[in-house]
Scaffold this motif. Structure first.
Motif, PDB file in Angstrom:
ATOM      1  N   TYR A 146      -8.927   3.676  -1.506  1.00 43.26           N
ATOM      2  CA  TYR A 146      -8.911   5.103  -1.804  1.00 43.26           C
ATOM      3  C   TYR A 146      -7.735   5.457  -2.711  1.00 43.26           C
ATOM      4  O   TYR A 146      -7.867   6.196  -3.682  1.00 43.26           O
ATOM      5  N   ASP A 147      -6.582   4.851  -2.410  1.00 37.58           N
ATOM      6  CA  ASP A 147      -5.402   5.140  -3.229  1.00 37.58           C
ATOM      7  C   ASP A 147      -5.541   4.597  -4.639  1.00 37.58           C
ATOM      8  O   ASP A 147      -5.055   5.193  -5.589  1.00 37.58           O
ATOM      9  N   MET A 148      -6.225   3.445  -4.749  1.00 38.61           N
ATOM     10  CA  MET A 148      -6.406   2.890  -6.086  1.00 38.61           C
ATOM     11  C   MET A 148      -7.294   3.802  -6.926  1.00 38.61           C
ATOM     12  O   MET A 148      -7.025   4.038  -8.095  1.00 38.61           O
ATOM     13  N   VAL A 149      -8.357   4.325  -6.301  1.00 36.34           N
ATOM     14  CA  VAL A 149      -9.246   5.234  -7.028  1.00 36.34           C
ATOM     15  C   VAL A 149      -8.511   6.528  -7.362  1.00 36.34           C
ATOM     16  O   VAL A 149      -8.725   7.123  -8.414  1.00 36.34           O
ATOM     17  N   LYS A 150      -7.606   6.913  -6.460  1.00 40.72           N
ATOM     18  CA  LYS A 150      -6.892   8.172  -6.621  1.00 40.72           C
ATOM     19  C   LYS A 150      -6.084   8.205  -7.927  1.00 40.72           C
ATOM     20  O   LYS A 150      -5.913   9.255  -8.525  1.00 40.72           O
ATOM     21  N   VAL A 151      -5.603   7.037  -8.346  1.00 38.03           N
ATOM     22  CA  VAL A 151      -4.775   6.976  -9.544  1.00 38.03           C
ATOM     23  C   VAL A 151      -5.549   7.456 -10.774  1.00 38.03           C
ATOM     24  O   VAL A 151      -4.967   7.985 -11.716  1.00 38.03           O
ATOM     25  N   PHE A 152      -6.909   7.308 -10.735  1.00 37.54           N
ATOM     26  CA  PHE A 152      -7.718   7.772 -11.879  1.00 37.54           C
ATOM     27  C   PHE A 152      -7.665   9.284 -12.047  1.00 37.54           C
ATOM     28  O   PHE A 152      -7.971   9.808 -13.104  1.00 37.54           O
ATOM     29  N   PRO A 201       0.817  -1.231   0.000  1.00 38.55           N
ATOM     30  CA  PRO A 201       0.000   0.000   0.000  1.00 38.55           C
ATOM     31  C   PRO A 201       0.843   1.271   0.000  1.00 38.55           C
ATOM     32  O   PRO A 201       0.381   2.320  -0.449  1.00 38.55           O
ATOM     33  N   PHE A 202       2.087   1.158   0.484  1.00 44.80           N
ATOM     34  CA  PHE A 202       2.922   2.358   0.562  1.00 44.80           C
ATOM     35  C   PHE A 202       3.408   2.815  -0.807  1.00 44.80           C
ATOM     36  O   PHE A 202       3.612   3.987  -1.037  1.00 44.80           O
ATOM     37  N   PHE A 203       3.570   1.855  -1.715  1.00 39.78           N
ATOM     38  CA  PHE A 203       3.858   2.231  -3.099  1.00 39.78           C
ATOM     39  C   PHE A 203       2.723   3.071  -3.647  1.00 39.78           C
ATOM     40  O   PHE A 203       2.918   4.129  -4.228  1.00 39.78           O
ATOM     41  N   LEU A 204       1.506   2.549  -3.409  1.00 38.39           N
ATOM     42  CA  LEU A 204       0.316   3.241  -3.894  1.00 38.39           C
ATOM     43  C   LEU A 204       0.247   4.652  -3.333  1.00 38.39           C
ATOM     44  O   LEU A 204       0.025   5.603  -4.068  1.00 38.39           O
ATOM     45  N   ILE A 205       0.450   4.763  -2.006  1.00 33.54           N
ATOM     46  CA  ILE A 205       0.298   6.082  -1.394  1.00 33.54           C
ATOM     47  C   ILE A 205       1.402   7.013  -1.871  1.00 33.54           C
ATOM     48  O   ILE A 205       1.189   8.208  -2.052  1.00 33.54           O
ATOM     49  N   PHE A 206       2.560   6.452  -2.143  1.00 32.49           N
ATOM     50  CA  PHE A 206       3.653   7.272  -2.655  1.00 32.49           C
ATOM     51  C   PHE A 206       3.259   7.871  -4.008  1.00 32.49           C
ATOM     52  O   PHE A 206       3.338   9.079  -4.214  1.00 32.49           O
ATOM     53  N   PHE A 207       2.785   7.019  -4.910  1.00 32.10           N
ATOM     54  CA  PHE A 207       2.438   7.519  -6.239  1.00 32.10           C
ATOM     55  C   PHE A 207       1.213   8.415  -6.206  1.00 32.10           C
ATOM     56  O   PHE A 207       1.167   9.442  -6.877  1.00 32.10           O
ATOM     57  N   SER A 208       0.211   8.029  -5.394  1.00 30.56           N
ATOM     58  CA  SER A 208      -0.998   8.846  -5.395  1.00 30.56           C
ATOM     59  C   SER A 208      -0.722  10.210  -4.772  1.00 30.56           C
ATOM     60  O   SER A 208      -1.232  11.214  -5.246  1.00 30.56           O
ATOM     61  N   TYR A 217     -13.972   9.808   0.617  1.00 34.73           N
ATOM     62  CA  TYR A 217     -13.355  10.279   1.850  1.00 34.73           C
ATOM     63  C   TYR A 217     -14.321  10.253   3.034  1.00 34.73           C
ATOM     64  O   TYR A 217     -13.927  10.048   4.171  1.00 34.73           O
ATOM     65  N   GLY A 218     -15.612  10.454   2.726  1.00 41.23           N
ATOM     66  CA  GLY A 218     -16.620  10.538   3.784  1.00 41.23           C
ATOM     67  C   GLY A 218     -16.688   9.319   4.676  1.00 41.23           C
ATOM     68  O   GLY A 218     -17.123   9.413   5.824  1.00 41.23           O
ATOM     69  N   MET A 219     -16.265   8.154   4.168  1.00 35.52           N
ATOM     70  CA  MET A 219     -16.307   6.956   5.001  1.00 35.52           C
ATOM     71  C   MET A 219     -15.526   7.148   6.289  1.00 35.52           C
ATOM     72  O   MET A 219     -15.866   6.612   7.325  1.00 35.52           O
TER      73      MET A 219
END
Lengths: 260, 196
Positions: free
Chosen positions: B34-40, A68-75, B49-51
């Motif tokens: 949340y981070d996965m959606v953020k990539v979009f 998950p830290f990779f993800l948070i880094f990129f996001s 975020y409200g969750m």
């Protein structure tokens, strides 16, 4: 849930939990005040090494935890890189506008997220809940009714996970059609929450009967004090900060000193 | 014997914390999602975020006592921290500030209203709390203006939908299961039934 994974207990586990939390708060504030990306990259690297070699978990577990830290880094980095404001344009495509300023700022944000996340994860991995709450009661005078409530709630977690599995099976057996989004959350949350609340109310009655809610002086089954490991712990993080600053200022990787 | 202690009783605290820990787990798994959606891009993630405000709304709706919203949000975020949140200690501070702002909204209505409007308003309060933290921490003021507006709009809407409306519907469903009988043993309907 993490505490079920088999691991070796390193000396980090022996440090006083309250002290660890205090060091964490100080470092948290320190990281927020770092505006030089070179220093931050060094600090992140040091924390990453501690995460790999200081927590005592096997490599494959560490890998999954780090994902998950990779993800948070990129996001954290990408949004600022693509949409941030700046003057020196590098790339422009429609609404996406990458400038030198926004790129470095984005990179800085990414490393900041990484450093803060690693700090928290190191704390979470090397601190067991029971000593943590006993220490908070003894060192920070947290009221026992809050601390014991927390411990009781943590003990309920495995039961909740079991129930989650039961609900999943029950839905499957009854052929309930799949549902996505908030509807799904609700389908699982109602039975899980109602069962947990009922259980909590029963436990509360028992705990009240045993005077866990009392406010008088009390003794503790686990006495949590300080040891030489606390000194080591403080020294280790002080050394991290110092080394990060020294190397970052004298041997910079990128020619930016302040991203603001 | 003075039995009517001021503040929260152990049963209230324990129940609040148990609810909070359940949401702590949800908060934790919400992070990678949340981070996965953020990539979009385009701040679609902000709608989710409200969750992270729902623990305070739901605990308040069920237990209906002063201090519960703040306790629930703080406990949920510390649960998230103990489980190894990807944001680390930050979640604890965010949780406290968000809970505090939600609590202030409930206090402003003197803990007497439990409808969608007030709960949504508390979600807006929690959002404001999270934004204050973001401004302090994340340099979001350096985003381009149109992007900033989109960001704020998405977060407020997400908060009202999830921590406002959805929390109320969850609370209503939980009321039906009878778990709130400890705090509200008899409702107005029950008295009406007796008078019939």
């Amino acid at each position: 849930m993490k505490w079920e994974i088999s691991h070796r207990e390193t000396w980090l586990y022996e440090a006083n939990p309250t002290l660890k939390l205090a060091v964490l708060v100080v470092l948290f504030l320190a990281v927020l005040l770092i505006h030089n990306p070179n220093v931050l990259i060094n600090l992140s690297l040091a924390l990453f090494l501690l995460f790999c070699f200081g927590t005592g978990y096997p490599a494959n577990v560490l890998f999954w935890m780090f994902l998950p830290f990779f993800l948070i880094f990129f996001s954290s980095a990408s949004s600022m890189m693509m949409f941030g404001e700046g003057t020196t344009t590098w790339f422009r495509w429609g609404l996406i506008h990458i400038t030198a300023e926004s790129f470095w700022r984005g990179l800085h944000l990414g490393f900041r997220a990484l450093a803060l996340g690693l700090l928290g994860l190191i704390f979470a991995l090397t601190t067991r809940p029971v000593p943590l709450f006993y220490s908070l009661m003894q060192q920070l005078k947290l009221k026992p009714k809050y601390a014991y409530s927390f411990l009781a709630a943590v003990r309920l977690l495995p039961i909740m996970l079991e129930e989650l599995q039961t609900i999943r099976h029950a839905l499957k057996v009854r052929g309930v059609p799949r549902q996505g989004g908030l509807g799904k959350v609700k389908r699982y949350a109602i039975p899980l929450l109602s069962q947990s609340i009922r259980r909590a109310q029963r436990i509360a009655v028992a705990m009240e009967a045993k005077q866990f809610s009392g406010s008088g002086p009390r003794t503790f089954y686990y006495e949590i004090g300080f040891s030489k490991y606390d000194g080591w712990f403080v020294a280790l993080f002080a050394a991290f900060l110092f080394a990060a600053y020294y190397v970052g200022i004298h041997y910079p990787y990128i020619p930016i000193r302040d991203v603001r | 014997m003075e039995r009517k202690a001021k503040g929260l009783k152990l049963a209230d605290i324990l129940t609040t914390i148990v609810i909070a820990i359940v949401f702590g787990v949800i908060y934790k798994v919400w992070g990678p999602l949340y981070d996965m959606v953020k990539v979009f891009g385009f701040h679609a993630d902000q709608l989710m975020y409200g969750m992270w405000f729902i623990a305070s709304s739901l605990a308040y709706l069920l237990i209906r006592k002063p201090g519960v919203a703040l306790l629930a949000e703080t406990a949920a975020s510390s649960g998230e921290l103990i489980m190894g949140s990807q944001w680390g200690l930050e979640v604890l501070i965010y949780g406290f500030v968000q809970g505090l702002f939600a609590e202030l909204v409930f206090a402003a209505f003197r803990y007497r209203r439990f409808d969608v409007f007030v709960v949504s308003l508390s979600a807006v309060g929690a959002t404001a709390g999270s934004l204050i933290m973001d401004f302090y921490k994340g340099y979001i003021d350096a985003l381009a203006p149109w992007n900033m507006a989109l960001f704020l709009l998405a977060r407020f809407i997400g908060a009202i939908v999830i921590a406002g409306a959805f929390a109320v519907s969850l609370a209503k469903a939980l009321e039906k299961t009878g778990v709130t009988q400890m705090w509200r043993p008899a409702s107005q309907d029950d008295y009406d039934a007796l008078n019939r």
